[in-house]
Motif scaffolding. Structure first.
Motif: not given
Lengths: 525, 146
Positions: B93-94, B98-101, B105-107
């Motif tokens: 999801l990351l 798709a994870v709000p807030g 993708a930058a993690v």
């Protein structure tokens, strides 16, 4: 003790129902025997001295021990508790049964790592403690991979007894013990109960003494273990008590006879005791190079997974029904515990039936031994029931079996019966008296009917309460009563109830943690 | 462990929020995540919250799987190994942002693995033992706290 009942430690002879004629003063009178509710005056008239104590526990086995442990941790002083027993230690009777059924202190019980009668929190569990004591990660790996890569981890019997002994001293348990045999518990007009104790010969000047208490806890263990009638008949007819035995009586002579000369043994039963007896026979065979032949009869020969539907299917095979512990594990805290707690009457009895039945764990070493025995032809398991037993030539026993393949005759040097039959609760005279005079009744399984709090239903004598835990409560809102963890769960329910009555402190997070810290440091309370 | 569905969900929420929250609070400054400390806390606590929310859904799946077990237990090892599927889903999801807030993708994967893996381990270690000390009724009530 009836002679069809296996003798256990702490069970004295059955006392007379009739009052003593002369001799020692302070005995039960006909008036007392016949009356359900007693007054203080009735005991004065009988000359029975009365002592006061708030809480008494009858039995003195592990059931009494874990209940007293819980209450002590909840702040009840030893001076407020008396435990009536004939046992020397709370684990004496249990240790006797495990030892004769081939679980000496060095062998492992059938008990979960976190079922710790010495530790109400179950943390650190036996497995963690064993890892710590042996400086080994093996028990931890075992716990992590059970039951998939390994069998369920179980503690050594000796570990359980030694740790209980430490807790026994830590909580000052010996200060609560009064030796003697409880004859009866009767309700008191004015509240609470009288417990009549027969002290050891010469200990008191009266034949009986009475304890007046607000609370009573009954934990008398198994009402009795009975020999099956066919076994009993053979023994009575032949006076041969050494060749046809129940596994719960000492039967070392059979293993010794097999060491002296090769022979065939018939083992009967499909439970954990049969597994242990087979292991002993096969261990001896392997260790001493014996030629023992083993015949193994199952009344119900299980050939595979079984159960009413896909959500309730127990594994099985080669005759056995397999299960990790005495009950499906979740009766001690999970789904089944929650489910049974809501059931009444026949619905409860039906569910007990579904997860009941004789079973044993599927341990890898046992599977290996039996596989080898089957391959090499010295272990034969079959469906069968004993139709007749009679003496054979040269000290053997001739057994006629009724099997699904037809009748079968075998000559064996011994029959080891591992089926055990639990006696009716009425066989225990304290329980019988409670049924006849105490207001107690039976549950859907015919045992003593207890509430969810383990209060013995029908026996209330306001503001007093009578509780009952252990095997005699089987069939109630909580299954698994006759196990270490079951006794602790009962103790928790009893302590919770007593807390609402103001007898002890509750165990909220703070008190629980501080008490645990005392336990961890071995600090006496 | 012997959970009921209700107990599973309660334990999941309580332990992830309290133990997982404390752990995330301590660990976040040490993670190599982009942005200010405030931004980093936003990322880590959002991941924790995502784990809690998805975890409640996962508990239904585990409960269903458990029904096939005669013992109706949830072995300790299973409670640990489920880090794999749950971690993979959160990572997916990351990656899909798709994870709000947060900008999922930058993690970086390393920081995620460290955060997710250690939080899981700490919570698991709590559940398999020490939890029983303050909450003595917990294990007999299928993991229910209230």
């Amino acid at each position: 003790m009836r002679d069809d009942t296996i003798e256990l430690p702490g069970r004295g002879p059955v006392a007379d129902r009739a009052p003593a004629s002369g001799g020692q003063p302070g005995d039960l009178t006909q008036e007392l025997l016949d009356t359900d509710w007693w007054t203080d005056d009735m005991l004065v008239r009988a000359g029975i001295p009365v002592h006061d104590v708030p809480f008494v526990s009858v039995g003195g086995g592990i059931g009494s021990f874990v209940t007293v442990d819980y209450l002590r941790i909840c702040g009840v002083p030893t001076s407020a508790i008396k435990v009536f027993t004939q046992l020397n230690t709370p684990w004496e009777s249990y240790e006797y049964l495990t030892r004769v059924s081939q679980i000496p202190r060095t062998e492992r019980l059938r008990s979960d790592s976190a079922s710790c009668p010495d530790n109400i929190w179950g943390f650190p569990s036996y497995g963690i403690r064993e890892a710590w004591a042996t400086k080994s990660l093996k028990p931890l790996w075992h716990l992590l991979t059970e039951p998939f890569l390994n069998d369920y981890w179980t503690p050594k019997a000796g570990h359980a007894f030694e740790s209980m002994e430490r807790e026994y001293h830590r909580i000052g348990y010996p200060e609560t013990v009064v030796k003697g045999q409880v004859r009866m518990v009767r309700r008191r007009i004015g509240g609470g109960y009288f417990t009549i104790l027969t002290p050891p010969e010469g200990a008191t000047h009266t034949r009986r003494i009475a304890y007046r208490s607000r609370y009573v806890h009954i934990a008398v263990g198994y009402p009795g273990l009975k020999f099956l009638p066919d076994l009993q008949e053979y023994r009575e007819k032949t006076r041969d008590y050494g060749s046809v035995v129940n596994a719960y009586e000492p039967h070392e002579q059979i293993y010794q006879r097999l060491q002296a000369a090769p022979g065939t043994v018939l083992v009967r039963g499909g439970g954990i005791v049969a597994s242990r007896v087979l292991q002993r026979l096969i261990d001896d065979r392997d260790r001493l190079g014996l030629q023992t032949q083993i015949l193994h009869s199952f009344r119900t020969f299980v050939t595979g997974s079984h159960g009413p539907h896909i959500w309730m299917r127990r594994r099985g095979g080669d005759g056995w029904a397999y299960q990790g512990f005495n009950y499906p594990k979740s009766v001690w805290g999970g789904q089944l515990k929650a489910r049974v707690r809501r059931l009444e009457g026949q619905d409860r009895a039906d569910l007990y039936k579904q997860f009941g039945g004789t079973n044993t764990p599927k341990r890898r070493n046992w599977q290996e031994q039996m596989r080898r025995g089957r391959q090499q032809g010295w272990y034969q398991a079959f469906q069968g029931e004993i139709a007749n037993l009679r003496p054979g030539p040269s000290g053997t026993v001739h057994v006629e079996l009724k099997t699904d393949q037809g009748p079968r005759q075998v000559q064996v040097i011994a029959v080891i019966d591992c089926t055990g039959l639990e006696a009716d609760v009425r066989e225990h005279r304290v329980l019988a008296d409670l049924l006849d005079h105490g207001g107690a009744g039976r549950n859907p399984l015919g045992r003593m009917d207890v509430e969810r709090s383990f209060e013995l239903r029908g026996t209330r004598s306001e503001p007093g309460r009578m509780y009952l835990s252990g095997s005699a409560a089987n069939g109630g809102y909580f299954p698994g009563v006759d196990t270490f963890l079951g006794l602790q769960i009962a103790a928790q329910e009893i302590a919770d109830d007593l807390q609402t009555l103001g007898f002890c402190s509750g165990l909220g997070p703070l008190r629980s943690t501080s008490q645990w810290w005392k336990w961890a440091r071995g600090k006496r309370i | 462990m012997l959970p009921t569905l209700n107990g599973r969900i309660q334990t999941r929420i309580a332990t992830l929020v309290v133990i997982g929250g404390l752990w995330t609070l301590l660990l976040t400054p040490l993670l190599s995540l982009p942005g200010s400390l405030g931004d980093r806390y936003t990322v880590t606590f959002t991941i924790l919250l995502t784990t809690v929310v998805l975890g409640v859904l996962w508990e239904f799946v585990y409960h269903l799987i458990m029904q096939f077990r005669w013992e109706k237990d949830w072995p300790t090892g299973l409670a640990l190994i489920t880090v794999v599927n749950e971690g993979a889903l959160v990572w997916l999801l990351l990656s899909l942002d798709a994870v709000p807030g947060i900008d999922g993708a930058a993690v970086p994967l390393g920081a995620f693995l460290l955060l997710f893996g250690t939080t899981w381990l700490v919570v698991w270690l709590m559940i398999v033992g020490p939890m029983r000390v303050p909450f003595i009724h917990w294990r007999f009530r299928g993991g229910r706290l209230v």
